[in-house]
Write a protein that holds these residues in place. Structure first.
Motif, PDB file in Angstrom:
ATOM      1  N   MET A   7       0.845  -1.202   0.000  1.00  0.00           N
ATOM      2  CA  MET A   7       0.000   0.000   0.000  1.00  0.00           C
ATOM      3  C   MET A   7       0.871   1.239   0.000  1.00  0.00           C
ATOM      4  O   MET A   7       1.832   1.337   0.754  1.00  0.00           O
ATOM      5  CB  MET A   7      -0.919   0.005   1.226  1.00  0.00           C
ATOM      6  CG  MET A   7      -1.918   1.179   1.229  1.00  0.00           C
ATOM      7  SD  MET A   7      -1.307   2.689   1.949  1.00  0.00           S
ATOM      8  CE  MET A   7      -1.752   2.468   3.642  1.00  0.00           C
ATOM      9  N   LEU A   8       0.522   2.179  -0.892  1.00  0.00           N
ATOM     10  CA  LEU A   8       1.160   3.482  -0.956  1.00  0.00           C
ATOM     11  C   LEU A   8       0.087   4.547  -0.844  1.00  0.00           C
ATOM     12  O   LEU A   8      -0.971   4.434  -1.466  1.00  0.00           O
ATOM     13  CB  LEU A   8       1.889   3.669  -2.289  1.00  0.00           C
ATOM     14  CG  LEU A   8       2.968   2.656  -2.642  1.00  0.00           C
ATOM     15  CD1 LEU A   8       3.476   2.905  -4.058  1.00  0.00           C
ATOM     16  CD2 LEU A   8       4.111   2.731  -1.649  1.00  0.00           C
ATOM     17  N   ARG A   9       0.356   5.589  -0.068  1.00  0.00           N
ATOM     18  CA  ARG A   9      -0.577   6.722   0.019  1.00  0.00           C
ATOM     19  C   ARG A   9      -0.239   7.711  -1.089  1.00  0.00           C
ATOM     20  O   ARG A   9       0.938   7.952  -1.366  1.00  0.00           O
ATOM     21  CB  ARG A   9      -0.473   7.386   1.382  1.00  0.00           C
ATOM     22  CG  ARG A   9      -1.017   6.523   2.489  1.00  0.00           C
ATOM     23  CD  ARG A   9      -0.909   7.215   3.862  1.00  0.00           C
ATOM     24  NE  ARG A   9      -1.504   6.378   4.873  1.00  0.00           N
ATOM     25  CZ  ARG A   9      -0.842   5.447   5.559  1.00  0.00           C
ATOM     26  NH1 ARG A   9       0.444   5.254   5.328  1.00  0.00           N
ATOM     27  NH2 ARG A   9      -1.455   4.720   6.471  1.00  0.00           N
ATOM     28  N   ILE A  17      -2.699   6.672 -10.681  1.00  0.00           N
ATOM     29  CA  ILE A  17      -3.263   5.609 -11.531  1.00  0.00           C
ATOM     30  C   ILE A  17      -2.707   5.750 -12.946  1.00  0.00           C
ATOM     31  O   ILE A  17      -2.301   4.757 -13.572  1.00  0.00           O
ATOM     32  CB  ILE A  17      -4.805   5.651 -11.520  1.00  0.00           C
ATOM     33  CG1 ILE A  17      -5.333   5.174 -10.161  1.00  0.00           C
ATOM     34  CG2 ILE A  17      -5.381   4.793 -12.656  1.00  0.00           C
ATOM     35  CD1 ILE A  17      -6.837   5.367  -9.972  1.00  0.00           C
ATOM     36  N   ASP A  18      -2.662   6.967 -13.466  1.00  0.00           N
ATOM     37  CA  ASP A  18      -2.122   7.198 -14.812  1.00  0.00           C
ATOM     38  C   ASP A  18      -0.669   6.751 -14.900  1.00  0.00           C
ATOM     39  O   ASP A  18      -0.265   6.111 -15.875  1.00  0.00           O
ATOM     40  CB  ASP A  18      -2.239   8.672 -15.201  1.00  0.00           C
ATOM     41  CG  ASP A  18      -3.673   9.109 -15.441  1.00  0.00           C
ATOM     42  OD1 ASP A  18      -4.579   8.246 -15.558  1.00  0.00           O
ATOM     43  OD2 ASP A  18      -3.897  10.336 -15.496  1.00  0.00           O
ATOM     44  N   LEU A  44      -3.867  -1.976  -8.380  1.00  0.00           N
ATOM     45  CA  LEU A  44      -3.273  -2.071  -9.708  1.00  0.00           C
ATOM     46  C   LEU A  44      -2.261  -3.202  -9.740  1.00  0.00           C
ATOM     47  O   LEU A  44      -1.624  -3.498  -8.725  1.00  0.00           O
ATOM     48  CB  LEU A  44      -2.555  -0.765 -10.056  1.00  0.00           C
ATOM     49  CG  LEU A  44      -3.436   0.467 -10.074  1.00  0.00           C
ATOM     50  CD1 LEU A  44      -3.288   1.246  -8.803  1.00  0.00           C
ATOM     51  CD2 LEU A  44      -3.122   1.307 -11.277  1.00  0.00           C
ATOM     52  N   GLY A  45      -2.104  -3.811 -10.903  1.00  0.00           N
ATOM     53  CA  GLY A  45      -1.116  -4.868 -11.039  1.00  0.00           C
ATOM     54  C   GLY A  45      -1.002  -5.354 -12.464  1.00  0.00           C
ATOM     55  O   GLY A  45      -1.674  -4.860 -13.367  1.00  0.00           O
ATOM     56  N   TYR A  46      -0.163  -6.368 -12.636  1.00  0.00           N
ATOM     57  CA  TYR A  46       0.072  -6.952 -13.955  1.00  0.00           C
ATOM     58  C   TYR A  46      -0.794  -8.172 -14.207  1.00  0.00           C
ATOM     59  O   TYR A  46      -0.792  -8.711 -15.305  1.00  0.00           O
ATOM     60  CB  TYR A  46       1.550  -7.315 -14.106  1.00  0.00           C
ATOM     61  CG  TYR A  46       2.444  -6.104 -14.129  1.00  0.00           C
ATOM     62  CD1 TYR A  46       2.445  -5.244 -15.212  1.00  0.00           C
ATOM     63  CD2 TYR A  46       3.266  -5.812 -13.055  1.00  0.00           C
ATOM     64  CE1 TYR A  46       3.260  -4.114 -15.231  1.00  0.00           C
ATOM     65  CE2 TYR A  46       4.083  -4.691 -13.064  1.00  0.00           C
ATOM     66  CZ  TYR A  46       4.077  -3.849 -14.158  1.00  0.00           C
ATOM     67  OH  TYR A  46       4.879  -2.734 -14.162  1.00  0.00           O
ATOM     68  N   GLU A  56      -1.710  -1.327  -3.811  1.00  0.00           N
ATOM     69  CA  GLU A  56      -2.906  -0.620  -3.352  1.00  0.00           C
ATOM     70  C   GLU A  56      -2.539   0.847  -3.204  1.00  0.00           C
ATOM     71  O   GLU A  56      -1.637   1.195  -2.440  1.00  0.00           O
ATOM     72  CB  GLU A  56      -3.367  -1.165  -2.004  1.00  0.00           C
ATOM     73  CG  GLU A  56      -4.477  -0.345  -1.370  1.00  0.00           C
ATOM     74  CD  GLU A  56      -4.753  -0.726   0.073  1.00  0.00           C
ATOM     75  OE1 GLU A  56      -5.214   0.146   0.823  1.00  0.00           O
ATOM     76  OE2 GLU A  56      -4.492  -1.884   0.467  1.00  0.00           O
ATOM     77  N   LEU A  57      -3.219   1.709  -3.947  1.00  0.00           N
ATOM     78  CA  LEU A  57      -3.069   3.145  -3.778  1.00  0.00           C
ATOM     79  C   LEU A  57      -4.182   3.631  -2.868  1.00  0.00           C
ATOM     80  O   LEU A  57      -5.351   3.344  -3.130  1.00  0.00           O
ATOM     81  CB  LEU A  57      -3.148   3.861  -5.126  1.00  0.00           C
ATOM     82  CG  LEU A  57      -2.069   3.518  -6.140  1.00  0.00           C
ATOM     83  CD1 LEU A  57      -2.332   4.256  -7.451  1.00  0.00           C
ATOM     84  CD2 LEU A  57      -0.682   3.850  -5.607  1.00  0.00           C
ATOM     85  N   THR A  58      -3.826   4.327  -1.817  1.00  0.00           N
ATOM     86  CA  THR A  58      -4.808   4.875  -0.884  1.00  0.00           C
ATOM     87  C   THR A  58      -4.803   6.388  -1.004  1.00  0.00           C
ATOM     88  O   THR A  58      -3.754   7.029  -0.850  1.00  0.00           O
ATOM     89  CB  THR A  58      -4.470   4.480   0.569  1.00  0.00           C
ATOM     90  OG1 THR A  58      -4.520   3.058   0.678  1.00  0.00           O
ATOM     91  CG2 THR A  58      -5.446   5.099   1.556  1.00  0.00           C
ATOM     92  N   TYR A  59      -5.972   6.939  -1.296  1.00  0.00           N
ATOM     93  CA  TYR A  59      -6.122   8.387  -1.343  1.00  0.00           C
ATOM     94  C   TYR A  59      -7.037   8.799  -0.199  1.00  0.00           C
ATOM     95  O   TYR A  59      -8.221   8.457  -0.185  1.00  0.00           O
ATOM     96  CB  TYR A  59      -6.704   8.856  -2.682  1.00  0.00           C
ATOM     97  CG  TYR A  59      -7.036  10.330  -2.660  1.00  0.00           C
ATOM     98  CD1 TYR A  59      -6.026  11.276  -2.488  1.00  0.00           C
ATOM     99  CD2 TYR A  59      -8.340  10.776  -2.772  1.00  0.00           C
ATOM    100  CE1 TYR A  59      -6.325  12.628  -2.440  1.00  0.00           C
ATOM    101  CE2 TYR A  59      -8.646  12.124  -2.725  1.00  0.00           C
ATOM    102  CZ  TYR A  59      -7.641  13.047  -2.559  1.00  0.00           C
ATOM    103  OH  TYR A  59      -7.935  14.372  -2.501  1.00  0.00           O
ATOM    104  N   ASN A  60      -6.467   9.498   0.783  1.00  0.00           N
ATOM    105  CA  ASN A  60      -7.241  10.060   1.890  1.00  0.00           C
ATOM    106  C   ASN A  60      -7.721  11.432   1.433  1.00  0.00           C
ATOM    107  O   ASN A  60      -6.897  12.324   1.164  1.00  0.00           O
ATOM    108  CB  ASN A  60      -6.387  10.155   3.152  1.00  0.00           C
ATOM    109  CG  ASN A  60      -6.051   8.789   3.693  1.00  0.00           C
ATOM    110  OD1 ASN A  60      -6.926   8.006   4.019  1.00  0.00           O
ATOM    111  ND2 ASN A  60      -4.763   8.472   3.762  1.00  0.00           N
ATOM    112  N   TRP A  61      -9.019  11.585   1.310  1.00  0.00           N
ATOM    113  CA  TRP A  61      -9.606  12.785   0.735  1.00  0.00           C
ATOM    114  C   TRP A  61      -9.060  14.032   1.426  1.00  0.00           C
ATOM    115  O   TRP A  61      -9.030  14.128   2.650  1.00  0.00           O
ATOM    116  CB  TRP A  61     -11.111  12.738   0.818  1.00  0.00           C
ATOM    117  CG  TRP A  61     -11.706  11.542   0.104  1.00  0.00           C
ATOM    118  CD1 TRP A  61     -11.051  10.606  -0.653  1.00  0.00           C
ATOM    119  CD2 TRP A  61     -13.064  11.152   0.100  1.00  0.00           C
ATOM    120  NE1 TRP A  61     -11.925   9.674  -1.124  1.00  0.00           N
ATOM    121  CE2 TRP A  61     -13.170   9.972  -0.677  1.00  0.00           C
ATOM    122  CE3 TRP A  61     -14.217  11.674   0.683  1.00  0.00           C
ATOM    123  CZ2 TRP A  61     -14.376   9.324  -0.893  1.00  0.00           C
ATOM    124  CZ3 TRP A  61     -15.419  11.016   0.469  1.00  0.00           C
ATOM    125  CH2 TRP A  61     -15.496   9.862  -0.316  1.00  0.00           C
TER     126      TRP A  61
END
Length: 129
Positions: A7-9, A17-18, A44-46, A56-61
């Motif tokens: 997981m990366l923030r 994502i792009d 995201l993955g292969y 896992e991308l985590t976006y804290n609003w």
């Protein structure tokens, strides 16, 4: 047992994502908003999560930036040809931290690139056999 994900923030989910899809060639496997917790997760993955480790991308609003810290290392991705991969990433506007070449005190060809949030990603040449 197996590793499921790392997981990366991120401070800008779509930008990340792009990067992972367009520059590193991953697929967006799933994405879900959690309004009660005010965050969004994107995986995201292969390949399918049932067979592959994913990111896992985590976006804290509302959080636009994080401090990486000195304990974090990097993500490693195997590529067929490190020189070609870095040339392609550079041509697409990706940031190269270390050009392709032998690792320190070894012969494995590696390079390092950086994602939009500053996380280093090691590219490692595919091993023969």
């Amino acid at each position: 047992m197996r590793i499921l994900h790392t997981m990366l923030r991120t401070g800008d989910l779509q930008r990340s994502i792009d990067f992972y899809t367009q520059i590193l060639g991953m697929k967006l496997l799933r994405r879900k908003d959690y309004p009660d917790g005010e965050f969004t997760l994107a995986f995201l993955g292969y390949g399918d999560e049932s067979e592959q480790t994913v990111i896992e991308l985590t976006y804290n609003w509302g959080v636009e930036q994080y401090t990486l810290g000195s304990g974090y290392g990097h993500i490693a991705i195997e590529v067929d040809d490190v020189h070609q991969a870095t040339a392609r990433i550079k041509a697409q506007g990706g940031k190269i931290l270390r050009d392709a070449g032998p690792m320190n005190a070894g012969s494995t060809i590696i390079a390092f690139v950086e994602d939009p949030d500053g996380y280093p990603i090691e590219l490692i040449g595919a091993r023969a056999g």
